[in-house]
Design a protein around this motif. Structure first.
Motif, PDB file in Angstrom:
ATOM      1  N   SER A 112      48.960  48.336  53.422  1.00 27.20           N
ATOM      2  CA  SER A 112      49.419  47.770  52.156  1.00 27.20           C
ATOM      3  C   SER A 112      50.712  46.969  52.354  1.00 27.20           C
ATOM      4  O   SER A 112      50.940  46.404  53.429  1.00 27.20           O
ATOM      5  CB  SER A 112      49.575  48.857  51.087  1.00 27.20           C
ATOM      6  N   TYR A 113      51.551  46.914  51.322  1.00 25.35           N
ATOM      7  CA  TYR A 113      52.728  46.060  51.311  1.00 25.35           C
ATOM      8  C   TYR A 113      53.957  46.907  50.985  1.00 25.35           C
ATOM      9  O   TYR A 113      53.841  48.082  50.631  1.00 25.35           O
ATOM     10  CB  TYR A 113      52.559  44.944  50.282  1.00 25.35           C
ATOM     11  N   ILE A 125      49.956  48.319  45.577  1.00 28.87           N
ATOM     12  CA  ILE A 125      49.019  47.537  44.770  1.00 28.87           C
ATOM     13  C   ILE A 125      49.230  47.775  43.280  1.00 28.87           C
ATOM     14  O   ILE A 125      49.049  46.863  42.457  1.00 28.87           O
ATOM     15  CB  ILE A 125      47.574  47.883  45.183  1.00 28.87           C
ATOM     16  N   ILE A 153      51.938  45.527  42.022  1.00 30.77           N
ATOM     17  CA  ILE A 153      51.449  44.147  41.937  1.00 30.77           C
ATOM     18  C   ILE A 153      50.605  43.969  40.675  1.00 30.77           C
ATOM     19  O   ILE A 153      50.746  42.967  39.956  1.00 30.77           O
ATOM     20  CB  ILE A 153      50.656  43.795  43.209  1.00 30.77           C
ATOM     21  N   THR A 185      45.239  39.537  40.364  1.00 31.80           N
ATOM     22  CA  THR A 185      46.045  39.411  41.573  1.00 31.80           C
ATOM     23  C   THR A 185      46.091  40.745  42.323  1.00 31.80           C
ATOM     24  O   THR A 185      45.978  40.786  43.558  1.00 31.80           O
ATOM     25  CB  THR A 185      47.472  38.961  41.224  1.00 31.80           C
ATOM     26  N   MET A 201      44.813  41.293  46.166  1.00 30.51           N
ATOM     27  CA  MET A 201      45.707  41.787  47.223  1.00 30.51           C
ATOM     28  C   MET A 201      45.268  43.164  47.700  1.00 30.51           C
ATOM     29  O   MET A 201      45.453  43.509  48.876  1.00 30.51           O
ATOM     30  CB  MET A 201      47.146  41.793  46.734  1.00 30.51           C
ATOM     31  N   ALA A 233      44.698  44.560  51.559  1.00 31.10           N
ATOM     32  CA  ALA A 233      45.816  45.436  51.906  1.00 31.10           C
ATOM     33  C   ALA A 233      45.594  46.257  53.161  1.00 31.10           C
ATOM     34  O   ALA A 233      46.556  46.733  53.772  1.00 31.10           O
ATOM     35  CB  ALA A 233      46.114  46.372  50.736  1.00 31.10           C
ATOM     36  N   LEU A 283      58.088  41.587  48.226  1.00 29.14           N
ATOM     37  CA  LEU A 283      56.747  41.125  48.521  1.00 29.14           C
ATOM     38  C   LEU A 283      56.839  39.901  49.417  1.00 29.14           C
ATOM     39  O   LEU A 283      57.799  39.128  49.318  1.00 29.14           O
ATOM     40  CB  LEU A 283      55.998  40.776  47.233  1.00 29.14           C
ATOM     41  N   CYS A 306      50.942  43.390  57.707  1.00 29.85           N
ATOM     42  CA  CYS A 306      50.848  42.212  56.842  1.00 29.85           C
ATOM     43  C   CYS A 306      51.002  40.916  57.629  1.00 29.85           C
ATOM     44  O   CYS A 306      50.388  39.905  57.295  1.00 29.85           O
ATOM     45  CB  CYS A 306      51.890  42.295  55.730  1.00 29.85           C
ATOM     46  N   ARG A 358      42.458  33.016  49.640  1.00 31.35           N
ATOM     47  CA  ARG A 358      43.253  34.228  49.869  1.00 31.35           C
ATOM     48  C   ARG A 358      44.719  33.888  50.122  1.00 31.35           C
ATOM     49  O   ARG A 358      45.618  34.592  49.665  1.00 31.35           O
ATOM     50  CB  ARG A 358      42.673  35.021  51.043  1.00 31.35           C
ATOM     51  N   VAL A 360      46.519  33.394  46.866  1.00 30.73           N
ATOM     52  CA  VAL A 360      46.895  34.603  46.130  1.00 30.73           C
ATOM     53  C   VAL A 360      48.344  34.958  46.447  1.00 30.73           C
ATOM     54  O   VAL A 360      49.157  35.216  45.553  1.00 30.73           O
ATOM     55  CB  VAL A 360      45.960  35.777  46.481  1.00 30.73           C
ATOM     56  N   PHE A 361      48.688  34.953  47.735  1.00 36.32           N
ATOM     57  CA  PHE A 361      50.075  35.210  48.137  1.00 36.32           C
ATOM     58  C   PHE A 361      51.003  34.092  47.668  1.00 36.32           C
ATOM     59  O   PHE A 361      52.098  34.347  47.158  1.00 36.32           O
ATOM     60  CB  PHE A 361      50.165  35.345  49.655  1.00 36.32           C
TER      61      PHE A 361
END
Length: 427
Positions: free
Chosen positions: A78-79, A83, A86, A94, A98, A102, A348, A371, A389, A392-393
């Motif tokens: 993940s980040y 999630i 987000i 979104t 993501m 992830a 992020l 990531c 994709r 999205v970021f």
């Protein structure tokens, strides 16, 4: 003046490949020029080389010189913001998109290691350890969240069960991620570089970029050479050194510190981490640790804002290690180092374009191992025209820190102090 060498880390001392690549000393042409030979740059370059693009990588110092060669070496999915955060801030669509990405970065790492026979001591299993009941409740939520996005292989552990994985009574429980893992981070990126070169790619070290000319065919300049390319990928992250100010104004370099003990006996290793899995706790300023391939304890933690070098790394990290494993009192510390990661205001990552043909990815905020590998894949897809994709970021807002460059460090440090206090109080 000689170019900077790798930091005096355990990773540099045990690197598989100590060969130096030449500096760029001519004008050349390529399909894509990648700036930076860390995980983002090498994942992008390798993905593109696999489908036949002519790619040149320019590295200002050494392959993996920055965070890619200095980090804790853990596969954490993940980040830095999960999630659910987000979804709340940027909408369910979104969040869903993501969430679908992830858990991909760890799979990319494993594919590279398997396909290109990269020797980096890759081992399976990662643990999130709860320091209090509040954190344990959050781990229950993380398990449900990740499972809702299709990521299984997770197991909640009670306090007593956690002690069968981590030889300490410090934790109230944990979440075991069987698809997590750990590895030698510098040997991973060096292996990716060798894989890229085996496909015809070229890497130049000692070649810091001093200017990028935008245009239909961007021109990338070093002191002694240049590259003209159809596309440029900026992957310098915390080590851009003023190259593109508009990128650096949106993020702040921060340092984290790591120590490595002398080799431990087999009995000591079994007492500390019986199943040889990596661990990170759930504090805002978290601790992380694991065993190396040759049986040392690698222990990291703490943050310095603004990338200043602490004068005595051992004095910051050894007390943390001894709080977890008091039986290591008196153990010899063979290596201690620091390295910079890039923090963004929203924690992020920041992806985007400058014009139509200069791409960037940066600001993983301490969560970059997986990531950054995902970034390489979505960057390569975007360059091929499959940008859904990537966008999205790129659609996430990129805010500057309040107070500009003058006040962003004290403001961020105050915020970290507040969250650290909450961790200590368990609120």
């Amino acid at each position: 003046m000689s170019a900077p060498q790798h930091t005096t880390s355990y990773y540099a001392a045990s690197a598989n490949d100590k060969a130096l690549r030449p500096a760029l000393k001519e004008h050349i042409e390529a399909d894509i020029c990648v700036i930076g030979a860390g995980y983002t740059g090498m994942s992008t370059a390798l993905h593109l080389a696999e489908i036949g693009f002519k790619v040149v990588v320019l590295e200002g110092t050494r392959i993996g010189f920055g965070a890619s060669g200095r980090n804790g070496g853990q596969i954490v999915h993940s980040y830095s913001r999960d999630i659910d955060f987000i979804e709340r801030h940027y909408g369910k669509e979104t969040g869903k998109a993501m969430g679908q990405m992830a858990f991909e970065g760890g799979k990319i790492i494993r594919r590279f290691v398997d396909q290109y026979k990269i020797q980096c001591d890759l081992k399976d299993g990662g643990i999130f350890a709860a320091c209090n009941s509040k954190q344990m409740k959050e781990l229950e939520g993380k398990k449900a969240l990740w499972e809702s996005h299709g990521h299984n292989n997770l197991e909640l552990l009670s306090a007593s069960e956690t002690q069968t994985y981590i030889g300490t009574d410090r934790y109230e429980g944990a979440l075991l991620d069987k698809s997590g893992g750990h590895f030698h981070p510098l040997n991973l990126v060096l292996g990716e570089a060798a894989a890229f070169e085996s496909l015809g790619g070229t890497i130049y070290e000692d070649s810091p970029v001093i200017r990028v000319d935008e245009g239909p065919k961007p021109h990338v300049h070093t002191q002694t050479g240049s590259v003209s390319a159809d596309y440029v990928v900026v992957a310098g992250n915390a080590y851009l050194n003023g190259l593109i100010p508009k990128l650096q104004s949106k993020a702040m370099p921060c340092g984290t510190q790591v120590i490595t003990t002398e080799p431990l006996s087999e009995a000591q290793q079994k007492a500390l981490l019986p199943h040889d899995q990596c661990v990170e706790d759930c504090n805002y300023l978290l601790d992380y640790f694991r065993l190396s391939g040759d049986g040392r304890l690698i222990y990291g933690g703490g943050v310095t804002y603004g990338a200043r070098e602490p004068s005595k790394i051992e004095s910051l990290i050894v007390p943390k290690m001894l709080k977890t494993f008091p039986e290591l009192q008196g153990v010899k510390i063979d290596y201690a180092w620091t390295g910079n990661f890039l923090l963004t205001l929203m924690r992020l990552p920041q992806f985007g374009r400058i014009g139509s043909n200069i791409y960037y990815a940066q600001g993983y905020s301490g969560h970059g191992v997986t990531c950054s590998h995902l970034a390489g894949k979505v960057l390569s897809d975007a360059i091929q025209g499959q940008a859904e994709r990537y966008d999205v970021f790129a659609g996430l807002p990129q805010y500057p820190f309040p107070g500009g460059t003058t006040f962003r460090i004290p403001y961020t440090a105050m915020g970290a102090w507040y969250y650290n206090l909450r961790d200590k109080l368990g609120i």
